[in-house]
Design a protein around this motif. Structure first.
Motif, PDB file in Angstrom:
ATOM      1  N   LEU A  67       1.210  -1.242  -0.260  1.00  0.00           N
ATOM      2  CA  LEU A  67       0.200   0.096  -0.134  1.00  0.00           C
ATOM      3  C   LEU A  67       0.651   1.079  -0.275  1.00  0.00           C
ATOM      4  N   VAL A  68       2.073   1.511   0.558  1.00  0.00           N
ATOM      5  CA  VAL A  68       3.187   2.724   0.742  1.00  0.00           C
ATOM      6  C   VAL A  68       3.528   2.462   0.086  1.00  0.00           C
ATOM      7  N   SER A  69       3.968   1.555  -0.965  1.00  0.00           N
ATOM      8  CA  SER A  69       4.494   1.854  -2.130  1.00  0.00           C
ATOM      9  C   SER A  69       4.178   1.906  -2.795  1.00  0.00           C
ATOM     10  N   GLY A  70       2.248   1.631  -3.354  1.00  0.00           N
ATOM     11  CA  GLY A  70       1.532   1.786  -4.421  1.00  0.00           C
ATOM     12  C   GLY A  70       1.882   3.826  -4.267  1.00  0.00           C
ATOM     13  N   VAL A  71       1.958   4.321  -2.938  1.00  0.00           N
ATOM     14  CA  VAL A  71       1.019   5.669  -2.822  1.00  0.00           C
ATOM     15  C   VAL A  71       2.736   6.385  -3.700  1.00  0.00           C
ATOM     16  N   ALA A  72       3.925   5.492  -3.162  1.00  0.00           N
ATOM     17  CA  ALA A  72       4.981   5.986  -3.203  1.00  0.00           C
ATOM     18  C   ALA A  72       4.915   6.736  -4.780  1.00  0.00           C
ATOM     19  N   VAL A  73       4.975   5.312  -5.653  1.00  0.00           N
ATOM     20  CA  VAL A  73       4.627   5.004  -7.223  1.00  0.00           C
ATOM     21  C   VAL A  73       4.042   6.311  -7.844  1.00  0.00           C
ATOM     22  N   ALA A  74       2.504   6.094  -6.840  1.00  0.00           N
ATOM     23  CA  ALA A  74       2.239   7.223  -7.838  1.00  0.00           C
ATOM     24  C   ALA A  74       2.219   8.957  -7.329  1.00  0.00           C
ATOM     25  N   MET A  75       2.840   8.979  -6.050  1.00  0.00           N
ATOM     26  CA  MET A  75       3.408  10.318  -5.917  1.00  0.00           C
ATOM     27  C   MET A  75       4.801  10.155  -6.772  1.00  0.00           C
ATOM     28  N   LEU A  76       5.904   9.716  -7.041  1.00  0.00           N
ATOM     29  CA  LEU A  76       6.674   9.656  -7.816  1.00  0.00           C
ATOM     30  C   LEU A  76       6.763  10.066  -9.419  1.00  0.00           C
ATOM     31  N   GLY A  77       5.182   9.472 -10.058  1.00  0.00           N
ATOM     32  CA  GLY A  77       4.636   9.490 -11.245  1.00  0.00           C
ATOM     33  C   GLY A  77       4.653  11.211 -11.378  1.00  0.00           C
ATOM     34  N   ALA A  78       3.924  11.395 -10.517  1.00  0.00           N
ATOM     35  CA  ALA A  78       3.407  12.846 -10.290  1.00  0.00           C
ATOM     36  C   ALA A  78       4.199  13.655 -10.064  1.00  0.00           C
ATOM     37  N   TYR A  79       6.021  13.130 -10.177  1.00  0.00           N
ATOM     38  CA  TYR A  79       6.196  14.635  -9.908  1.00  0.00           C
ATOM     39  C   TYR A  79       7.475  14.480 -11.182  1.00  0.00           C
ATOM     40  N   GLY A  80       7.645  12.967 -11.633  1.00  0.00           N
ATOM     41  CA  GLY A  80       8.032  12.453 -12.301  1.00  0.00           C
ATOM     42  C   GLY A  80       7.240  13.805 -13.342  1.00  0.00           C
ATOM     43  N   VAL A  81       6.160  13.695 -13.746  1.00  0.00           N
ATOM     44  CA  VAL A  81       5.563  14.752 -14.669  1.00  0.00           C
ATOM     45  C   VAL A  81       5.938  16.222 -14.984  1.00  0.00           C
ATOM     46  N   ARG A  82       5.641  16.436 -13.190  1.00  0.00           N
ATOM     47  CA  ARG A  82       5.873  17.417 -13.495  1.00  0.00           C
ATOM     48  C   ARG A  82       7.160  18.355 -14.210  1.00  0.00           C
ATOM     49  N   LEU A  83       8.488  17.464 -13.694  1.00  0.00           N
ATOM     50  CA  LEU A  83       9.972  17.526 -14.107  1.00  0.00           C
ATOM     51  C   LEU A  83       9.747  17.467 -15.431  1.00  0.00           C
ATOM     52  N   LEU A  84       9.023  16.326 -16.188  1.00  0.00           N
ATOM     53  CA  LEU A  84       9.376  15.685 -17.625  1.00  0.00           C
ATOM     54  C   LEU A  84       8.418  17.746 -18.453  1.00  0.00           C
ATOM     55  N   SER A  85       7.701  18.522 -17.420  1.00  0.00           N
ATOM     56  CA  SER A  85       6.957  19.816 -18.686  1.00  0.00           C
ATOM     57  C   SER A  85       7.524  20.234 -18.602  1.00  0.00           C
ATOM     58  N   ASP A  86       8.728  20.823 -16.852  1.00  0.00           N
ATOM     59  CA  ASP A  86       9.240  21.911 -16.265  1.00  0.00           C
ATOM     60  C   ASP A  86      10.318  21.841 -17.214  1.00  0.00           C
ATOM     61  N   ASP A  87      11.460  20.288 -17.194  1.00  0.00           N
ATOM     62  CA  ASP A  87      12.913  20.511 -17.613  1.00  0.00           C
ATOM     63  C   ASP A  87      12.834  19.722 -18.191  1.00  0.00           C
ATOM     64  N   PRO A  88      12.456  19.666 -19.788  1.00  0.00           N
ATOM     65  CA  PRO A  88      11.869  18.037 -21.111  1.00  0.00           C
ATOM     66  C   PRO A  88      13.614  17.967 -20.897  1.00  0.00           C
ATOM     67  N   GLN A  89      14.546  18.839 -20.976  1.00  0.00           N
ATOM     68  CA  GLN A  89      16.101  17.812 -21.300  1.00  0.00           C
ATOM     69  C   GLN A  89      16.449  16.609 -21.002  1.00  0.00           C
ATOM     70  N   VAL A  90      15.641  16.965 -19.502  1.00  0.00           N
ATOM     71  CA  VAL A  90      16.077  15.423 -18.801  1.00  0.00           C
ATOM     72  C   VAL A  90      15.803  14.283 -19.181  1.00  0.00           C
ATOM     73  N   THR A  91      14.543  14.243 -20.218  1.00  0.00           N
ATOM     74  CA  THR A  91      13.314  13.559 -21.197  1.00  0.00           C
ATOM     75  C   THR A  91      14.482  12.012 -21.921  1.00  0.00           C
ATOM     76  N   MET A  92      15.742  12.918 -22.612  1.00  0.00           N
ATOM     77  CA  MET A  92      15.819  12.281 -23.221  1.00  0.00           C
ATOM     78  C   MET A  92      16.771  10.707 -22.602  1.00  0.00           C
ATOM     79  N   ALA A  93      17.524  11.694 -21.151  1.00  0.00           N
ATOM     80  CA  ALA A  93      17.860  10.583 -20.704  1.00  0.00           C
ATOM     81  C   ALA A  93      17.337   9.897 -20.319  1.00  0.00           C
ATOM     82  N   LEU A  94      16.281   9.836 -19.786  1.00  0.00           N
ATOM     83  CA  LEU A  94      15.426   9.398 -18.827  1.00  0.00           C
ATOM     84  C   LEU A  94      14.436   8.495 -19.914  1.00  0.00           C
ATOM     85  N   VAL A  95      14.248   8.602 -21.070  1.00  0.00           N
ATOM     86  CA  VAL A  95      13.940   7.717 -22.457  1.00  0.00           C
ATOM     87  C   VAL A  95      15.054   6.619 -22.273  1.00  0.00           C
TER      88      VAL A  95
END
Length: 154
Positions: free
Chosen positions: A91-119
């Motif tokens: 349960l805690v892991s599910g919450v953590a992953v969902a929050m990480l995903g939300a932060y990830g969406v924010r980072l990818l929209s705020d700083d698209p230059q990291v997208t290539m390294a992540l991809v």
């Protein structure tokens, strides 16, 4: 006729998928090649770029919920799982992953230059380490948290 830069890049990804024997990458690249070759990409690419992640998350969510729809998992099973340490950790892991995903969406929209390294990291993990292609969002979320931690320390 020489291949364009996007086609060469897709070809490289196809080779990586073939070497890594990863069906997901192979299908994805062939699908994108099909869209490019047929000219459908002009309309499909903007849609996929804007809505692809949401569409993918929806498909994954449907797949995860199928056992509930078929009755394989019941409310009793859910309640029973919360009585175990593993259930609470999940349960805690599910919450953590969902929050990480939300932060990830924010980072990818705020700083698209990291997208290539992540991809690239995701593609390598999917192709060679049997990973799953949800990596860019979670990876971006982890990167976001690490960047915030570095900002606090520095």
């Amino acid at each position: 006729m020489p291949l364009s830069s996007p086609s060469l890049f897709l070809l490289l990804l196809l080779i990586i998928g073939l070497i890594g024997k990863n069906q997901s990458i192979i299908i994805a690249v062939l699908f994108l090649f099909f869209l490019r070759i047929t000219g459908l990409g002009q309309k499909a690419f903007p849609f996929l770029e804007g809505q692809g992640i949401n569409l993918g998350v929806t498909v994954i969510t449907v797949a995860i919920l199928v056992p509930i729809a078929t009755g394989q998992i019941t409310l009793y099973d859910l309640w029973d799982s919360m009585k175990s340490t593993y259930g609470v950790v999940a349960l805690v892991s599910g919450v953590a992953v969902a929050m990480l995903g939300a932060y990830g969406v924010r980072l990818l929209s705020d700083d698209p230059q990291v997208t290539m390294a992540l991809v690239l990291g995701t593609i390598l993990a999917v192709a060679f380490l049997k990973g799953v292609a949800v990596g860019p969002l979670i990876g971006a979320g982890i990167a976001y948290l690490l960047m915030k931690a570095i900002q606090l320390i520095a």
